[in-house]
Scaffold this active site. Structure first.
Site, PDB file in Angstrom:
ATOM      1  N   ASP A 120       0.722  -1.145  -0.103  1.00 49.64           N
ATOM      2  CA  ASP A 120       0.128   0.060  -0.050  1.00 49.64           C
ATOM      3  C   ASP A 120       1.083   1.342  -0.183  1.00 49.64           C
ATOM      4  O   ASP A 120       2.005   1.281   0.281  1.00 49.64           O
ATOM      5  CB  ASP A 120      -0.968  -0.024   1.231  1.00 49.64           C
ATOM      6  CG  ASP A 120      -0.164   0.069   2.608  1.00 49.64           C
ATOM      7  OD1 ASP A 120       0.876  -0.636   2.660  1.00 49.64           O
ATOM      8  OD2 ASP A 120      -0.738   0.810   3.519  1.00 49.64           O
ATOM      9  N   GLU A 187       0.007  -0.978   5.999  1.00 50.76           N
ATOM     10  CA  GLU A 187       1.253  -0.520   6.762  1.00 50.76           C
ATOM     11  C   GLU A 187       1.010   0.857   6.994  1.00 50.76           C
ATOM     12  O   GLU A 187       1.376   1.376   8.045  1.00 50.76           O
ATOM     13  CB  GLU A 187       2.442  -0.733   5.956  1.00 50.76           C
ATOM     14  CG  GLU A 187       3.581  -0.517   7.025  1.00 50.76           C
ATOM     15  CD  GLU A 187       4.049   0.649   6.961  1.00 50.76           C
ATOM     16  OE1 GLU A 187       4.907   1.246   8.134  1.00 50.76           O
ATOM     17  OE2 GLU A 187       3.968   1.480   6.012  1.00 50.76           O
TER      18      GLU A 187
HETATM   19 ZN   LIG Z   1       6.624   1.811   4.237  1.00 51.23          ZN
END
Ligand SMILES: [Zn+2]
Length: 495
Positions: A120, A187
């Protein structure tokens, strides 16, 4: 009198000799030239990173606004781009759109290893699109770079890991110990769905990895003035996170007849005290190890100071503390970030709230910070509250472990003259979760990043050098050969 002066002179000469002897270069030099040649199809690898960037897997805050389509597209793209890997490793979806790959080892008794990255990316700042040299999701290849959001953080590592495993499979390599690959999808918003679920799944199977490797730093150049070699900062810990609110209360009423101190005035003093007296700094633990690793490559005056920390430790700490990144490295930082008071300029506030964000050095706990704040504010009229639980700093992973030595050796063999130093990750990463299932958690992407390109992190003109991407891929290949191969064991630790 003369005798005293002579005595002092001898003492001074002795001190100077001690300082200089301690500053003489010690330990291993920054190795010779690169010792492994791993041919790679660099344009093809760059092309696949460009394809990965074109799929806009943006993690928004709040996560409920996530568009699931690009995430599904990304998973389909991975299968198509890396068929050999997908025919060899087993893959499972975890926590929504995160992936856990298992490459079973031939030795079931050997402790596994876990290599991780996230796919992501952060959104592009609204209004900054036109400032990009190439559109952020176009995946443009130009001037020796792959351009776009995710090129540095962290699709470069996703692609390099997939490339490395593919190369190894095609060469007939079979890992002796089991290798896990983990790819998180959230994340950038804390990894609560992805990395956390992956760690829980591994935990539920009783998996205990010898070590994990995730993002957290790079091979960097020019980190200290006069340092003439690149530094692979293999980070061994990450800082903790805590937000506190300071609340001062007052009577309210009209501002034409104020008391001697309003709630805003009381709060202002409290915040000023906190800013004037941050948590103590120090050159100890991993900061000391970091400086020691660099010491032999610093210009003489700096080397003299670093080698004689017993005398100059305080000076180094205060010098480092004077610059933003250095300060973040040596202490828990204090950042007042938000303020609220009265709703109107002529109304006395009944409550004033100041928000202060702390990033915890591994030597400090949340309880330490709370005690420090109470002591420094020193005003019973100011309430200190924690709006939500913080994260303690991670534990500090070992530098004398097989994992650290394997990473260091792979880096040296691919890069040639380079310093490998244990560093500290200032922000939060998925390693916070993976650390639960690994004895040691390391935070390092083995690509070289030039100083000017650091601004691309979460910023404008994020880009990855094609040559640098290939270097990172080679380190992953070599690391797996060293750590998971039946080949020779890692060298003894270098001094
Ligand atoms: Zn990162």
């Amino acid at each position: 009198m003369k005798r005293v002066l002579v005595g002092l002179g001898v003492l001074f000469a002795l001190l100077l000799a001690i300082l200089v002897i301690r500053a003489l270069p010690t330990g291993a030099p920054a190795a010779g030239g690169a010792t492994v040649e791993i041919p790679l199809d660099e344009p093809a690898i760059a092309g696949r990173l460009a394809e990965a960037i074109r799929i806009p897997t943006v993690s928004p805050a709040p996560p409920a606004e996530r568009d699931p389509k690009p995430f599904e597209d990304f998973l389909v793209w991975m299968e198509g781009a890396y068929p050999v890997l997908h025919a060899t490793l087993s893959r499972e979806r975890v926590g929504g759109s995160s992936l856990l790959y298992t490459w079973p080892g031939t030795d079931p008794d050997a402790a596994p290893v876990l290599l991780a990255a996230h796919y992501d990316v952060v959104p592009v700042n609204p209004g900054s699109e036109s400032a990009w040299t190439y559109p952020p999701f176009a995946g443009t290849i130009a001037d020796g770079y792959v351009w776009g959001r995710g090129a540095l953080d962290d699709k470069n590592a996703v692609v390099a890991l997939l490339e490395a495993v593919t190369v190894l499979i095609e060469s007939g390599f079979r890992p002796e110990r089991t290798v896990y690959l983990a790819f998180g999808h959230d994340e950038e918003i804390g990894g609560q769905e992805g990395a956390r679920a992956i760690a829980e799944r591994l935990e539920s199977r009783g998996v205990r990895a010898a070590w994990s490797l995730d993002e957290g730093s790079y091979v960097v150049e020019g980190v200290l003035p006069g340092l003439d070699v690149p530094v692979a900062s293999v980070n061994v810990a990450e800082k903790g996170y805590l937000t506190l609110e300071l609340v001062a209360r007052g009577e309210g009423g009209h501002s034409s007849m104020p008391p001697p101190e309003t709630a805003v005035g009381i709060l202002a003093v409290a915040i000023a005290r906190l800013q004037d007296e941050p948590m103590p700094s120090g050159i100890d633990g991993l900061t000391a190890e970091f400086l020691d690793a660099l010491a032999g490559h610093l210009p003489f005056p700096l080397r003299l100071a670093v080698a004689n920390r017993w005398l100059f430790g305080g000076l180094i700490a205060s010098q480092l503390g004077g610059i933003g990144p250095g300060n973040a490295l040596v202490r828990t930082t204090t950042a007042p970030t938000m303020l609220t008071g009265s709703i109107k300029e002529n109304v006395l506030p009944t409550e004033a709230v100041g928000t202060v964000n702390f990033r915890l050095h591994p030597r400090d706990s949340i309880a330490d910070v709370l005690a420090h704040v109470e002591r420094v504010v020193d005003d019973p009229r100011v309430e200190v509250r924690m709006p939500r639980p913080g994260n303690e700093a991670s534990k500090v992973s070992r530098t004398d472990s097989e994992g650290f030595r394997s990473i260091a050796r792979a880096v040296r063999e691919v890069y040639g003259p380079i310093v490998v130093a244990p560093g500290l990750t200032l922000g939060g990463t998925d390693s916070r979760h993976y650390g639960r299932v690994a004895v040691d958690a390391y935070r390092f992407n083995p690509m070289r990043v030039a100083g000017g390109d650091v601004a691309g992190f979460h910023g404008t003109d994020e880009r990855m050098g094609i040559e640098e991407l290939a270097l990172g891929t080679r380190v992953y290949i070599r690391l797996l050969q060293i750590a998971a191969g039946a080949a020779d064991a890692p060298d003894a630790p270098e001094a």
